[in-house]
Write a protein that holds these residues in place. Structure first.
Motif, PDB file in Angstrom:
ATOM      1  N   ASP A   1       1.786  -3.457  -0.657  1.00 22.50           N
ATOM      2  CA  ASP A   1       2.321  -3.520   0.704  1.00 22.50           C
ATOM      3  C   ASP A   1       1.615  -4.631   1.471  1.00 22.50           C
ATOM      4  OD1 ASP A   1       3.794  -2.940   3.007  1.00 22.50           O
ATOM      5  OD2 ASP A   1       3.712  -0.787   2.599  1.00 22.50           O
ATOM      6  N   PHE A   2       2.308  -5.110   2.479  1.00 22.94           N
ATOM      7  CA  PHE A   2       1.765  -6.203   3.287  1.00 22.94           C
ATOM      8  C   PHE A   2       1.693  -5.816   4.757  1.00 22.94           C
ATOM      9  CE2 PHE A   2       5.609  -7.748   5.464  1.00 22.94           C
ATOM     10  CZ  PHE A   2       6.538  -6.934   4.847  1.00 22.94           C
ATOM     11  N   ARG A   3       2.165  -4.591   5.082  1.00 22.77           N
ATOM     12  CA  ARG A   3       2.197  -4.187   6.497  1.00 22.77           C
ATOM     13  C   ARG A   3       0.889  -3.467   6.812  1.00 22.77           C
ATOM     14  NH1 ARG A   3       7.558  -0.938   5.539  1.00 22.77           N
ATOM     15  NH2 ARG A   3       6.146  -0.260   3.883  1.00 22.77           N
ATOM     16  N   LEU A   4      -0.171  -4.261   6.777  1.00 22.89           N
ATOM     17  CA  LEU A   4      -1.507  -3.677   6.746  1.00 22.89           C
ATOM     18  C   LEU A   4      -1.855  -2.906   8.007  1.00 22.89           C
ATOM     19  CD1 LEU A   4      -3.417  -6.678   5.179  1.00 22.89           C
ATOM     20  CD2 LEU A   4      -2.277  -4.775   4.040  1.00 22.89           C
ATOM     21  N   ARG A   5      -1.327  -3.337   9.140  1.00 22.19           N
ATOM     22  CA  ARG A   5      -1.717  -2.678  10.386  1.00 22.19           C
ATOM     23  C   ARG A   5      -0.718  -1.624  10.816  1.00 22.19           C
ATOM     24  NH1 ARG A   5      -3.757  -8.046  12.227  1.00 22.19           N
ATOM     25  NH2 ARG A   5      -5.994  -7.954  11.841  1.00 22.19           N
ATOM     26  N   HIS A   6       0.297  -1.398   9.992  1.00 16.14           N
ATOM     27  CA  HIS A   6       1.268  -0.369  10.348  1.00 16.14           C
ATOM     28  C   HIS A   6       0.722   0.998   9.950  1.00 16.14           C
ATOM     29  CE1 HIS A   6       5.013  -3.135  10.601  1.00 16.14           C
ATOM     30  NE2 HIS A   6       3.935  -3.716  11.060  1.00 16.14           N
ATOM     31  N   SER A   7       1.213   2.034  10.630  1.00 21.14           N
ATOM     32  CA  SER A   7       0.741   3.354  10.256  1.00 21.14           C
ATOM     33  C   SER A   7       1.871   4.352  10.068  1.00 21.14           C
ATOM     34  CB  SER A   7      -0.264   3.863  11.286  1.00 21.14           C
ATOM     35  OG  SER A   7       0.227   3.641  12.592  1.00 21.14           O
ATOM     36  N   ASP A   8       3.094   3.947  10.399  1.00 25.07           N
ATOM     37  CA  ASP A   8       4.219   4.858  10.182  1.00 25.07           C
ATOM     38  C   ASP A   8       5.198   4.180   9.230  1.00 25.07           C
ATOM     39  OD1 ASP A   8       6.353   6.555  10.229  1.00 25.07           O
ATOM     40  OD2 ASP A   8       6.938   6.123  12.306  1.00 25.07           O
ATOM     41  N   PHE A   9       5.326   4.742   8.043  1.00 21.22           N
ATOM     42  CA  PHE A   9       6.220   4.138   7.057  1.00 21.22           C
ATOM     43  C   PHE A   9       7.461   4.986   6.835  1.00 21.22           C
ATOM     44  CE2 PHE A   9       1.891   2.773   6.302  1.00 21.22           C
ATOM     45  CZ  PHE A   9       2.046   1.393   6.364  1.00 21.22           C
ATOM     46  N   SER A  10       7.715   5.886   7.773  1.00 20.52           N
ATOM     47  CA  SER A  10       8.819   6.815   7.552  1.00 20.52           C
ATOM     48  C   SER A  10      10.182   6.133   7.686  1.00 20.52           C
ATOM     49  CB  SER A  10       8.713   7.995   8.525  1.00 20.52           C
ATOM     50  OG  SER A  10       8.880   7.542   9.845  1.00 20.52           O
ATOM     51  N   ALA A  11      10.199   4.888   8.145  1.00 22.26           N
ATOM     52  CA  ALA A  11      11.490   4.189   8.214  1.00 22.26           C
ATOM     53  C   ALA A  11      11.885   3.602   6.870  1.00 22.26           C
ATOM     54  CB  ALA A  11      11.429   3.089   9.268  1.00 22.26           C
ATOM     55  N   ASP A  12      10.927   3.517   5.940  1.00 24.41           N
ATOM     56  CA  ASP A  12      11.263   2.970   4.623  1.00 24.41           C
ATOM     57  C   ASP A  12      12.383   3.791   4.013  1.00 24.41           C
ATOM     58  OD1 ASP A  12       9.303   1.160   4.997  1.00 24.41           O
ATOM     59  OD2 ASP A  12       7.917   1.942   3.489  1.00 24.41           O
ATOM     60  N   GLY A  13      13.385   3.100   3.524  1.00 23.93           N
ATOM     61  CA  GLY A  13      14.514   3.809   2.929  1.00 23.93           C
ATOM     62  C   GLY A  13      15.586   4.165   3.949  1.00 23.93           C
ATOM     63  N   ARG A  14      15.273   4.023   5.215  1.00 23.51           N
ATOM     64  CA  ARG A  14      16.279   4.319   6.244  1.00 23.51           C
ATOM     65  C   ARG A  14      16.774   3.042   6.922  1.00 23.51           C
ATOM     66  NH1 ARG A  14      14.751   7.614  10.671  1.00 23.51           N
ATOM     67  NH2 ARG A  14      12.518   7.620  10.286  1.00 23.51           N
ATOM     68  N   ARG A  15      16.156   1.925   6.534  1.00 23.71           N
ATOM     69  CA  ARG A  15      16.541   0.662   7.170  1.00 23.71           C
ATOM     70  C   ARG A  15      17.707   0.033   6.432  1.00 23.71           C
ATOM     71  NH1 ARG A  15      10.931  -0.220   8.532  1.00 23.71           N
ATOM     72  NH2 ARG A  15      10.577  -0.388   6.310  1.00 23.71           N
ATOM     73  N   LEU A  25       8.482  -6.617  -1.191  1.00 26.10           N
ATOM     74  CA  LEU A  25       7.526  -5.618  -0.740  1.00 26.10           C
ATOM     75  C   LEU A  25       8.156  -4.777   0.362  1.00 26.10           C
ATOM     76  CD1 LEU A  25       5.657  -7.147  -2.548  1.00 26.10           C
ATOM     77  CD2 LEU A  25       4.055  -7.412  -0.651  1.00 26.10           C
ATOM     78  N   PRO A  26       7.745  -3.592   0.620  1.00 24.60           N
ATOM     79  CA  PRO A  26       6.774  -2.801  -0.134  1.00 24.60           C
ATOM     80  C   PRO A  26       7.289  -2.488  -1.542  1.00 24.60           C
ATOM     81  CG  PRO A  26       7.934  -1.443   1.468  1.00 24.60           C
ATOM     82  CD  PRO A  26       8.316  -2.857   1.757  1.00 24.60           C
ATOM     83  N   ALA A  27       6.389  -2.569  -2.522  1.00 18.12           N
ATOM     84  CA  ALA A  27       6.778  -2.299  -3.903  1.00 18.12           C
ATOM     85  C   ALA A  27       6.131  -0.998  -4.358  1.00 18.12           C
ATOM     86  CB  ALA A  27       6.324  -3.452  -4.794  1.00 18.12           C
ATOM     87  N   GLY A  28       6.805  -0.298  -5.245  1.00 19.08           N
ATOM     88  CA  GLY A  28       6.246   0.898  -5.877  1.00 19.08           C
ATOM     89  C   GLY A  28       5.822   1.961  -4.887  1.00 19.08           C
ATOM     90  N   GLY A  29       6.585   2.124  -3.801  1.00 22.10           N
ATOM     91  CA  GLY A  29       6.272   3.193  -2.864  1.00 22.10           C
ATOM     92  C   GLY A  29       5.474   2.730  -1.661  1.00 22.10           C
ATOM     93  N   GLY A  30       5.016   1.486  -1.691  1.00 22.69           N
ATOM     94  CA  GLY A  30       4.364   0.931  -0.508  1.00 22.69           C
ATOM     95  C   GLY A  30       3.015   1.541  -0.209  1.00 22.69           C
ATOM     96  N   MET A  31       2.619   1.385   1.043  1.00 25.13           N
ATOM     97  CA  MET A  31       1.264   1.710   1.467  1.00 25.13           C
ATOM     98  C   MET A  31       0.749   3.081   1.007  1.00 25.13           C
ATOM     99  SD  MET A  31      -1.252   0.287   2.953  1.00 25.13           S
ATOM    100  CE  MET A  31      -0.770  -0.989   4.111  1.00 25.13           C
ATOM    101  N   PRO A  32       1.529   4.163   1.199  1.00 17.53           N
ATOM    102  CA  PRO A  32       0.982   5.477   0.814  1.00 17.53           C
ATOM    103  C   PRO A  32       0.560   5.494  -0.659  1.00 17.53           C
ATOM    104  CG  PRO A  32       3.018   5.734   2.070  1.00 17.53           C
ATOM    105  CD  PRO A  32       2.870   4.272   1.811  1.00 17.53           C
ATOM    106  N   GLU A  33       1.353   4.858  -1.530  1.00 15.86           N
ATOM    107  CA  GLU A  33       1.023   4.847  -2.956  1.00 15.86           C
ATOM    108  C   GLU A  33      -0.167   3.923  -3.226  1.00 15.86           C
ATOM    109  OE1 GLU A  33       2.279   6.871  -5.232  1.00 15.86           O
ATOM    110  OE2 GLU A  33       3.351   7.723  -3.518  1.00 15.86           O
TER     111      GLU A  33
END
Ligand code: SF4
Ligand code: FES
Ligand code: FES
Lengths: 723, 160
Positions: A327-341, A475-483
Motif C-alpha cells: 500500500d502507498f496510502r501511508l497516512r490514511h487510516s480508514d480503508f473501508s472504501a476499498d472495493g466500494r469505489r 496498489l493497494p495490492a493483496g489486501g492493502g494496508m491491513p494485510e
C-alpha cells in the motif's frame, strides 16, 4: 474587434488588449520591466514606451489599450529615444555591480541595457544606497540598491500570494522596498518573487554565489511533492542539482512554483545520503556489497508486506506491488472504501477548472500548506466572486475571501457536511473537495459518502505526487494496508515510518525490514540505497490524472540505484512473475497496459457500512502534516527547515481548554495518547474547536505520541521531567 | 487605540466608499489619527491597518509617501518648505537656507526647545507663489522673502 498596426504589421485583437500583448502576438518584443502577464499593470518603469500615431508623447505599451486604426512604432527614432532615455534613468542609481551579482546572465536589466543603454554613463554624481533587508531564509534582499522599483514583488504578494508582505515606502529618490516592519516573508509561494524580480535585488538565498546561469544545464522534470505535479526546470552543474525553477505550464503550475517544490532540492545533496548498501550484523548496520545485501533482502522478503511512499514513481510502485501485499496510502487510516469505489479518487476535474467553479466546499484541508498552488487557483476564483465554503477542524487563514466557515472537532466533520447542501444549491458550477485531513481521517469513507450526497461535483485534493498514480500502479495490492501490517517482514520504499505513516509505530512489530532509502536510517536489517527523483526516470500521475514522465537529471550518487532497478532484481530473485524488465519504458508500458488513465478515474462510492464514530470522550487530537515535514526530501532542505512553517510542533488549544487544564501559554506540557507521549509546549489558538488539541504529526518531537487521530490528554509537565 | 470621536470620523470616511473598498479611506483615516495623536507611530499605523482590514505595509506605503504625515514626534510647529524644481528655481533653496540658519537646525530636525521642526516638502501646487511654506499642515504662506520668514518665525515663537 479593433484592428491596429504595429511596426507596419496589421493585427486584429480583442478590445481591451494592451499594446504590449498585441505586439507579443505579432512576435514583436517591446522592452519592459514592471509588466507581467499574471500581475496587474502598474506602468511605473516606463521601459515600454512606444510611439503612437497622433499622440504627442510616447505611450507605455503595457498600459495603453489598443484602439481601432491605431498605428504604433516600437523601433522608430522617437520610440528608441524614449526607451534609451528611460534606460539611462534606470541606470543612474543602479550599482552596475553585475560581476558580483547573482542575477548576472539572467538579468532583464542587463539584457536590455545591451540594447538600449549607453556604453558609458553621463552620471558622475553619487549613487543612492538602499540598505539590505532580512526577508527570511529563502529570499535574499541583500543588495536592494539594485532595485528598479518595478513593484512586481509587491504586486505578487497582494495579488497572487494573498498577503501584502512587501511594500514600497517613501517616494521618488527615497523609494524603497520593505517588508512588514522587521518581519520575514512567510508566504509558501515566496520564491516566485525571485523569479519575478527583473534585476538582482531579490535572489535565492540557498543558490546565491554557487553557480552562474551559463554554467548550468537545464533538464525538465516534475515536482515530487504535492499532487499537482508542477513542471520543473532542474539546473545542473557538474552532476549536481544546483537549483530548481518552474517550467511554465498553463494547465498545471502556470509560471509559479511553491517554495516546497523550489527549494526541496537542497535535500538531494544532504550529508546523510545513503551511498552504499548496509546490512545489520550483530545488531549494527554495516556497509556491504550489493550482492550480499540483495541476498539478505531476498531471503527475508519471501513473505513480506510493502509500504511504499506515495511520492515514489509509478514504475516503482508497480514493481513494489508485485512483491507482496502493498500500500502507498501511508497516512490514511480508514480503508473501508476499498472495493466500494467506482474508480481512482482524483481531483474530479482538470486543475484549470478549479478557477471556473462558482461555489466550492473544501472539507478537511490545510489548503494553503498542503496545496499551495491549488490554493492560489482557488484564491483567484474567490477574488472573481466564487463562493468558497470551508469545513475543517482548524481555522487557519487561507488569505482569500471565504463565504462561510464551519470549524468542528474531527469526529463531527462527517456529520457537518450535509448542512452545506443548501449553501451549494443553485450554483452553476459547484464542487466539494476533500483535503488531506479528510482523506487521512478515520472516517474517510463516511466523509466521502457524505460529500457525494451533496450531489455536486466531487474531488480529492491529491496528497502526494502519486496519490492517483499509486492506484494506477495496481496498489493497494493483496489486501492493502491491513494485510501489509500483518506481515512479519516489511519492505519500505522511500518511507521513514515514524514520520510518514498514520501510526508512527506501523513498522515496529515487523521482525525483518528491508529499507529502500535514499538516506541513511537506523530502521531496517538491510538498507538498499535508492535515488531521489532527480537521479532516475519515472512517472507521476497528478491529482488531475495527468501522466507526466521525466528523465534523470543527474547520475546516481555513489552506489545508489534507481528503485525500479532494485525492485526488479528483488522480484527476479523472489521469482515473482511480471518483474523482469530491461528498461523503464517496459515497466511503464506494462503498468499502463495501454489503458487510458482518464477512464480509470472516478470518485463514486457505493454506500456501505459507515465506520464507527470516533469516541468523543476526552480531548481529540488534530494532526496536520506540516508543509515542510511531509516527505523525506523536503525534511532535508535546511533552508525550508528555517522557515516559520517549519517551527517545531506545539500543543495548541483554545483559551477555555487551557484554563480547564490549568495551563498557560508557553508552559511545558506532556501530551499522552494510548500508545505514547510527547513533551511539548502549550500554545494558544482561540479558533480551535472545543476540547481539541492540535499537535502536528510527521515530526520527531511527536512521533512517540502515536496515531494522527484519537484521544489525547494533556497535563503540566513536571519540572523534573523537563530537566 | 484611537478615541471614539476619531473612530466615528473614520467610520464616516469609510462609508463614502463601497464595502469592498474600505482601503480607499486610508488617507483620511491617517489624517484623523494624526490629528488626534500628533504623529503616526507604527502602532497607530498598525491600528489603522487592522481597522480598515488591509495589510500594515499598505498603510506604511501611504504614510511614507505623503510628506504631510508625520512618522516621528514633532516640535510644536512644523514648517514645511517646498524644494521641488519650480520652487527651487524661484529661490526656495535660499529661503530654506535662511530658515535653517535662523532656527539653527537642518531639515528633519527639531529645535532644542522642541518648538520648531523643519521639513522639506513636495510641490504644493503653489509654484507661482514660490517660495512657499506650509505651517502645521494647515496654513500656507507664500512669496516668502527672508523678511517674511523672520516675521513668521517671530509670530510663531510667541508662545501663547
Ligand atoms: S525588488 Fe525587484 S521585483 Fe521588487 S520592486 Fe525592486 S526590482 Fe521590482
Ligand atoms: S512595462 Fe510598461 S511601464 Fe513598465
Ligand atoms: S514646486 Fe513648489 S509648490 Fe510646486
Amino acid at each position: 474587434m479593433p484592428t491596429l498596426e504595429i511596426d507596419g504589421k496589421a493585427i486584429e485583437v480583442a478590445a481591451g488588449t494592451s499594446v504590449i500583448e498585441a505586439a507579443k502576438r505579432l512576435g514583436i518584443f517591446i522592452p519592459h520591466f514592471c509588466y507581467h502577464p499574471k500581475l496587474s499593470v502598474a506602468a511605473n518603469c516606463r521601459m515600454c514606451l512606444v510611439e503612437v500615431e497622433k499622440a504627442p508623447k510616447p505611450m507605455p505599451a503595457c498600459a495603453t489599450p489598443v484602439a481601432d486604426g491605431m498605428k504604433i512604432w516600437t523601433q522608430s527614432p522617437a520610440a528608441r529615444k524614449a526607451q534609451n532615455g528611460v534606460m539611462e534613468f534606470l541606470l543612474i542609481n543602479h550599482p552596475l555591480d553585475c560581476p558580483i551579482c547573482d542575477q548576472g546572465g539572467e538579468c532583464q536589466l542587463q539584457d536590455l541595457s545591451v540594447g538600449y543603454g549607453g556604453s558609458a554613463s553621463r552620471y558622475q554624481e553619487e549613487k543612492r544606497v538602499v540598505l539590505h533587508k532580512d526577508l527570511g531564509p529563502l529570499v535574499a534582499a541583500e543588495e536592494m540598491s539594485r532595485c528598479i522599483q518595478c513593484t512586481r514583488c509587491v504586486r505578487f504578494g497582494e495579488e497572487i500570494g494573498g498577503v501584502m508582505e512587501l511594500g514600497m515606502i517613501n517616494r521618488g529618490e527615497h523609494a524603497e522596498i520593505v517588508s512588514f516592519i522587521g518581519r520575514s516573508v512567510d508566504s509558501e509561494l515566496s520564491g516566485n518573487m525571485i523569479d519575478l524580480c527583473p534585476v538582482g535585488a531579490l535572489t535565492s538565498k540557498p543558490f546565491r554565489y554557487s553557480a552562474r546561469t551559463w554554467e548550468l544545464s537545464r533538464r525538465r522534470s516534475v515536482a515530487p511533492h504535492d499532487g499537482l505535479g508542477s513542471n520543473l526546470v532542474v539546473q545542473v552543474k557538474q552532476n549536481r542539482v544546483m537549483r530548481v525553477l518552474p517550467l511554465e505550464n498553463g494547465a498545471v503550475n502556470e509560471c509559479w512554483l511553491s517554495d516546497k517544490d523550489r527549494f526541496s532540492y537542497e535535500g538531494l545533496n544532504a550529508p546523510d545520503r545513503l551511498l552504499r548498501p548496509m546490512v545489520r550484523r550483530g545488531g549494527r548496520l554495516e556497509e556491504a556489497e550489493w550482492e550480499e545485501a540483495l541476498e539478505r533482502a531476498a531471503e527475508g522478503l519471501r513473505d513480506a508486506g510493502v509500504l511504499a511512499s506515495p511520492h515514489a514513481t509509478l514504475e516503482e510502485l508497480y514493481l513494489a506491488g508485485k512483491l507482496g501485499p502493498a500500500d502507498f496510502r501511508l497516512r490514511h487510516s480508514d480503508f473501508s472504501a476499498d472495493g466500494r469505489r467506482a474508480g481512482i479518487p482524483w481531483l474530479g476535474m482538470p486543475v484549470a477548472e478549479l478557477g471556473t467553479l462558482d461555489r466550492v466546499l473544501v472539507v478537511g484541508s490545510f489548503l494553503r500548506k498542503d496545496h499551495p498552488l491549488l490554493a492560489h487557483r482557488m484564491r483567484q476564483a474567490a477574488k472573481r466572486g466564487a463562493q468558497v465554503h470551508v469545513l475543517h477542524s482548524v481555522d487557519d487563514d487561507w488569505l482569500m475571501p471565504l463565504a462561510s466557515k464551519t470549524i468542528v472537532a474531527p469526529n463531527a466533520l462527517a456529520g457537518a457536511i450535509a448542512a452545506f447542501k443548501e449553501r451549494l444549491a443553485g450554483a452553476k458550477n459547484a464542487a466539494v473537495l476533500l483535503g488531506n485531513f479528510a482523506q487521512q481521517h478515520p472516517q474517510a469513507a463516511a466523509l466521502h459518502a457524505a460529500a457525494q450526497a451533496l450531489g455536486v461535483q466531487l474531488g480529492f485534493l491529491g496528497e502526494a505526487a502519486n496519490s492517483v498514480g499509486g492506484y494506477v500502479a495496481g496498489l493497494p495490492a493483496g489486501g492493502g494496508m491491513p494485510e501489509v501490517l500483518k506481515k512479519d517482514a516489511l519492505l519500505l520504499l522511500n518511507v521513514e515510518p515514524r514520520l510518514d505513516c498514520a501510526d508512527p509505530r506501523a513498522a515496529e512489530r515487523a521482525r525483518f525490514i528491508v529499507n529502500l532509502s535514499a538516506w541513511r536510517s537506523d530502521v531496517g536489517d538491510v538498507l538498499l540505497p535508492i535515488v531521489p527523483f532527480t537521479e532516475t526516470a519515472g512517472t507521476f500521475v497528478s491529482t488531475e490524472g495527468r501522466v507526466q514522465t521525466f528523465n534523470a537529471c543527474v547520475l546516481p550518487a555513489g552506489e545508489a540505484r534507481p528503485a525500479w532497478k532494485v525492485l526488479r532484481v528483488l522480484g527476479t530473485m523472489l521469482d515473482r512473475p511480471g518483474t523482469a524488465f530491461d528498461t523503464i519504458e517496459e515497466v511503464r508500458s506494462a503498468c499502463l497496459a495501454g489503458r487510458d488513465v482518464a477512464a480509470l478515474l472516478s470518485n463514486r462510492i457505493e454506500a456501505g457500512a459507515a465506520a464507527p464514530v470516533v469516541a468523543s470522550a476526552g480531548l481529540q487530537r488534530i494532526a496536520e502534516v506540516p508543509i515542510y515535514a511531509a516527505d523525506p526530501l523536503v525534511r532535508r532542505s535546511p533552508s525550508l527547515q528555517k522557515t516559520r512553517d517549519a517551527r517545531p510542533p506545539r500543543a495548541w488549544m483554545n483559551a477555555r481548554l487551557l484554563q480547564k487544564l490549568g495551563l498557560a501559554e508557553g508552559q511545558p506540557v506532556l501530551a499522552r495518547m494510548q500508545a505514547g507521549q510527547a513533551r511539548l509546549t502549550a500554545a494558544l489558538d482561540d479558533k480551535l474547536p472545543e476540547d481539541c488539541v492540535r499537535i502536528a504529526a510527521a515530526h520527531a518531537a511527536t512521533a512517540d505520541l502515536g496515531p494522527m487521530f484519537g484521544t489525547v490528554s494533556v497535563e503540566k509537565a513536571s519540572v523534573e521531567k523537563v530537566a | 487605540m484611537l478615541s471614539a470621536e476619531s473612530l466615528r470620523k473614520i467610520d464616516r470616511e469609510i462609508a463614502k466608499y463601497p464595502a469592498e473598498r474600505r482601503q480607499s479611506a486610508v488617507m483620511a483615516a491617517l489624517v484623523i489619527a494624526q490629528d488626534e495623536k500628533g504623529w503616526l507611530s507604527t502602532e497607530t499605523m498598525d491600528f489603522v491597518a487592522q481597522y480598515l482590514g488591509i495589510a500594515p505595509v499598505a498603510v506604511y506605503e501611504v504614510a511614507s509617501f505623503y510628506t504631510m504625515y508625520n512618522r516621528e514626534p514633532l516640535g510644536t510647529h512644523k514648517l514645511t518648505i517646498c524644494t521641488c524644481l519650480p520652487c527651487g528655481l524661484q529661490g526656495s533653496l535660499a529661503a530654506a537656507d535662511h530658515l535653517k540658519k535662523r532656527l539653527g537646525i537642518d531639515f528633519n530636525e527639531t529645535t532644542p526647545d522642541g518648538w520648531f521642526t523643519l521639513r522639506e516638502g513636495e510641490c504644493m501646487g503653489a509654484c507661482a507663489m514660490a517660495p512657499v511654506v506650509l505651517v502645521d499642515n494647515k496654513r500656507m504662506c507664500d512669496y516668502m522673502t527672508n523678511d517674511k520668514l523672520d516675521a513668521l518665525v517671530d509670530e510663531l515663537s510667541r508662545k501663547s
